[in-house]
Write a protein that holds these residues in place. Structure first.
Motif, PDB file in Angstrom:
ATOM      1  N   GLU A 189       5.351   6.214   8.565  1.00  0.00           N
ATOM      2  CA  GLU A 189       6.377   6.982   7.867  1.00  0.00           C
ATOM      3  C   GLU A 189       7.500   7.412   8.811  1.00  0.00           C
ATOM      4  O   GLU A 189       8.682   7.375   8.460  1.00  0.00           O
ATOM      5  CB  GLU A 189       5.726   8.216   7.224  1.00  0.00           C
ATOM      6  CG  GLU A 189       6.680   9.163   6.540  1.00  0.00           C
ATOM      7  CD  GLU A 189       7.187   8.634   5.214  1.00  0.00           C
ATOM      8  OE1 GLU A 189       8.173   9.182   4.705  1.00  0.00           O
ATOM      9  OE2 GLU A 189       6.592   7.665   4.699  1.00  0.00           O
ATOM     10  N   SER A 218      -3.493   5.749  -2.545  1.00  0.00           N
ATOM     11  CA  SER A 218      -3.519   5.141  -1.209  1.00  0.00           C
ATOM     12  C   SER A 218      -4.773   4.281  -1.027  1.00  0.00           C
ATOM     13  O   SER A 218      -5.727   4.373  -1.803  1.00  0.00           O
ATOM     14  CB  SER A 218      -3.494   6.236  -0.140  1.00  0.00           C
ATOM     15  OG  SER A 218      -2.335   7.026  -0.246  1.00  0.00           O
ATOM     16  N   PHE A 219      -4.746   3.441   0.034  1.00  0.00           N
ATOM     17  CA  PHE A 219      -5.877   2.583   0.432  1.00  0.00           C
ATOM     18  C   PHE A 219      -6.270   1.615  -0.675  1.00  0.00           C
ATOM     19  O   PHE A 219      -7.427   1.260  -0.841  1.00  0.00           O
ATOM     20  CB  PHE A 219      -7.089   3.426   0.848  1.00  0.00           C
ATOM     21  CG  PHE A 219      -6.728   4.640   1.658  1.00  0.00           C
ATOM     22  CD1 PHE A 219      -5.936   4.514   2.795  1.00  0.00           C
ATOM     23  CD2 PHE A 219      -7.149   5.896   1.288  1.00  0.00           C
ATOM     24  CE1 PHE A 219      -5.582   5.632   3.548  1.00  0.00           C
ATOM     25  CE2 PHE A 219      -6.805   7.012   2.033  1.00  0.00           C
ATOM     26  CZ  PHE A 219      -6.019   6.872   3.163  1.00  0.00           C
ATOM     27  N   TYR A 279       0.844  -1.195   0.000  1.00  0.00           N
ATOM     28  CA  TYR A 279       0.000   0.000   0.000  1.00  0.00           C
ATOM     29  C   TYR A 279       0.881   1.247   0.000  1.00  0.00           C
ATOM     30  O   TYR A 279       1.903   1.299   0.693  1.00  0.00           O
ATOM     31  CB  TYR A 279      -0.873   0.029   1.250  1.00  0.00           C
ATOM     32  CG  TYR A 279      -1.932  -1.042   1.304  1.00  0.00           C
ATOM     33  CD1 TYR A 279      -3.232  -0.782   0.880  1.00  0.00           C
ATOM     34  CD2 TYR A 279      -1.640  -2.315   1.786  1.00  0.00           C
ATOM     35  CE1 TYR A 279      -4.207  -1.753   0.935  1.00  0.00           C
ATOM     36  CE2 TYR A 279      -2.608  -3.296   1.841  1.00  0.00           C
ATOM     37  CZ  TYR A 279      -3.895  -3.008   1.417  1.00  0.00           C
ATOM     38  OH  TYR A 279      -4.858  -3.989   1.476  1.00  0.00           O
ATOM     39  N   VAL A 280       0.457   2.249  -0.740  1.00  0.00           N
ATOM     40  CA  VAL A 280       1.162   3.528  -0.739  1.00  0.00           C
ATOM     41  C   VAL A 280       0.881   4.235   0.580  1.00  0.00           C
ATOM     42  O   VAL A 280      -0.282   4.440   0.959  1.00  0.00           O
ATOM     43  CB  VAL A 280       0.716   4.400  -1.923  1.00  0.00           C
ATOM     44  CG1 VAL A 280       1.301   5.810  -1.803  1.00  0.00           C
ATOM     45  CG2 VAL A 280       1.142   3.760  -3.233  1.00  0.00           C
ATOM     46  N   ILE A 281       1.942   4.609   1.273  1.00  0.00           N
ATOM     47  CA  ILE A 281       1.828   5.293   2.552  1.00  0.00           C
ATOM     48  C   ILE A 281       2.033   6.802   2.391  1.00  0.00           C
ATOM     49  O   ILE A 281       1.375   7.612   3.040  1.00  0.00           O
ATOM     50  CB  ILE A 281       2.859   4.734   3.559  1.00  0.00           C
ATOM     51  CG1 ILE A 281       2.587   3.245   3.814  1.00  0.00           C
ATOM     52  CG2 ILE A 281       2.825   5.512   4.870  1.00  0.00           C
ATOM     53  CD1 ILE A 281       1.213   2.947   4.385  1.00  0.00           C
ATOM     54  N   HIS A 282       2.935   7.183   1.496  1.00  0.00           N
ATOM     55  CA  HIS A 282       3.236   8.611   1.339  1.00  0.00           C
ATOM     56  C   HIS A 282       3.860   8.850  -0.026  1.00  0.00           C
ATOM     57  O   HIS A 282       4.608   8.002  -0.529  1.00  0.00           O
ATOM     58  CB  HIS A 282       4.211   9.059   2.438  1.00  0.00           C
ATOM     59  CG  HIS A 282       4.474  10.527   2.462  1.00  0.00           C
ATOM     60  ND1 HIS A 282       3.486  11.466   2.672  1.00  0.00           N
ATOM     61  CD2 HIS A 282       5.627  11.239   2.302  1.00  0.00           C
ATOM     62  CE1 HIS A 282       4.009  12.681   2.656  1.00  0.00           C
ATOM     63  NE2 HIS A 282       5.306  12.572   2.428  1.00  0.00           N
ATOM     64  N   THR A 283       3.532   9.976  -0.627  1.00  0.00           N
ATOM     65  CA  THR A 283       4.171  10.392  -1.881  1.00  0.00           C
ATOM     66  C   THR A 283       4.600  11.853  -1.763  1.00  0.00           C
ATOM     67  O   THR A 283       3.981  12.634  -1.030  1.00  0.00           O
ATOM     68  CB  THR A 283       3.215  10.257  -3.086  1.00  0.00           C
ATOM     69  OG1 THR A 283       2.082  11.126  -2.893  1.00  0.00           O
ATOM     70  CG2 THR A 283       2.733   8.822  -3.251  1.00  0.00           C
ATOM     71  N   HIS A 334      -0.687   6.542   8.687  1.00  0.00           N
ATOM     72  CA  HIS A 334       0.369   6.672   7.678  1.00  0.00           C
ATOM     73  C   HIS A 334       1.543   7.481   8.213  1.00  0.00           C
ATOM     74  O   HIS A 334       2.711   7.152   7.952  1.00  0.00           O
ATOM     75  CB  HIS A 334      -0.182   7.331   6.418  1.00  0.00           C
ATOM     76  CG  HIS A 334      -0.980   6.404   5.561  1.00  0.00           C
ATOM     77  ND1 HIS A 334      -1.314   6.679   4.265  1.00  0.00           N
ATOM     78  CD2 HIS A 334      -1.512   5.181   5.824  1.00  0.00           C
ATOM     79  CE1 HIS A 334      -2.014   5.683   3.751  1.00  0.00           C
ATOM     80  NE2 HIS A 334      -2.145   4.763   4.693  1.00  0.00           N
TER      81      HIS A 334
END
Length: 252
Positions: A92, A47-48, A6-10, A88
């Motif tokens: 992070e 995300s999610f 899963y994407v946590i931060h960009t 998140h």
């Protein structure tokens, strides 16, 4: 290398690239670079949403070749969305990179799916925080004293971050504890009784104190998005007091 996560931060990186932090089952938190195509100038993995990533590179910073959705995205709104932002930020800031934390990955999947339902957010967040503490070796034992002694339901204890629970007999503490708690409340917390409002309040105080220590006192930006109410219950020596065994005197 292929991983699911899963994407946590960009965050932006150079003109046509984005840095992406991914929580994966296989390797924990991974940092990669996503190159945006000209026609997708504003598009990056969302995300999610469970994605399968194809990664390359031998260093800690990977190159993301592809990102393919494996499930429908979870749609979060309001408090549920802000709660996810909070989680998140914890991941992070506290999770080391490139180390597997499969139990935490599983717990994150559970959290996201339940935030999408009708369950209140507070018990879900306290459960996730506890799982994070366990994975990072940060938790304080609430099922016994710091010396390994069995807790007595009626006994009042003082909790210190370094020393754990110590019996309290009415003296003015030389070092201010995090909380005062009776054995019944400490045991209920250790057993995960998240349906109990006093236990949830206890967990909120404990976890906030542990997180503040882990973060070096630096505030979490996402906390400002969540409903906040200062502890207004009983206190002893200006320290929050939690008791479930009500025959025990409320104050000494």
């Amino acid at each position: 290398m292929r991983v699911q996560g899963y994407v946590i931060h960009t965050r932006p990186f150079q003109d046509d690239k984005v840095l992406v932090d991914i929580l994966t089952r296989e390797a924990g938190l991974i940092r990669g670079v996503w190159r945006k195509k000209a026609k997708e100038a504003r598009v990056s993995p969302g995300s999610f949403l469970l994605l399968e990533f194809e990664l390359s590179g031998r260093g800690e910073l990977k190159t993301i070749r592809t990102a393919e959705a494996l499930e429908a995205p979870v749609v979060l709104q309001g408090t549920a969305l802000y709660s996810a932002f909070y989680v998140h930020e914890l991941i992070e800031r506290l999770l080391p990179t490139n180390l597997p934390f499969e139990p935490l990955y599983i717990l994150y999947r559970w959290l996201i799916s339940h935030l999408n339902g009708e369950a209140p957010a507070a018990p879900l967040l306290r459960r996730f925080e506890l799982g994070l503490f366990e994975e990072l070796g940060m938790q304080v034992n609430m099922s016994a004293t710091g010396r390994g002694e069995v807790l007595e339901s009626q006994q009042l204890y003082q909790l210190h971050h370094k020393f754990g629970l110590r019996p309290y007999y009415g003296e003015r503490p030389k070092v201010k504890p995090i909380v005062f708690v009776d054995g019944a409340a400490a045991t209920a917390y250790a057993q995960g009784d998240w349906g109990s409002k006093p236990v949830l309040l206890l967990a909120k105080e404990l976890h906030r104190a542990w997180l503040d220590i882990a973060l070096g006192g630096k505030p979490l930006k996402s906390r400002s998005l969540l409903p906040s109410k200062p502890y207004d219950g009983e206190r002893l020596w200006q320290v929050p007091l939690f008791q479930l065994y009500r025959s025990h005197p409320s104050k000494l």
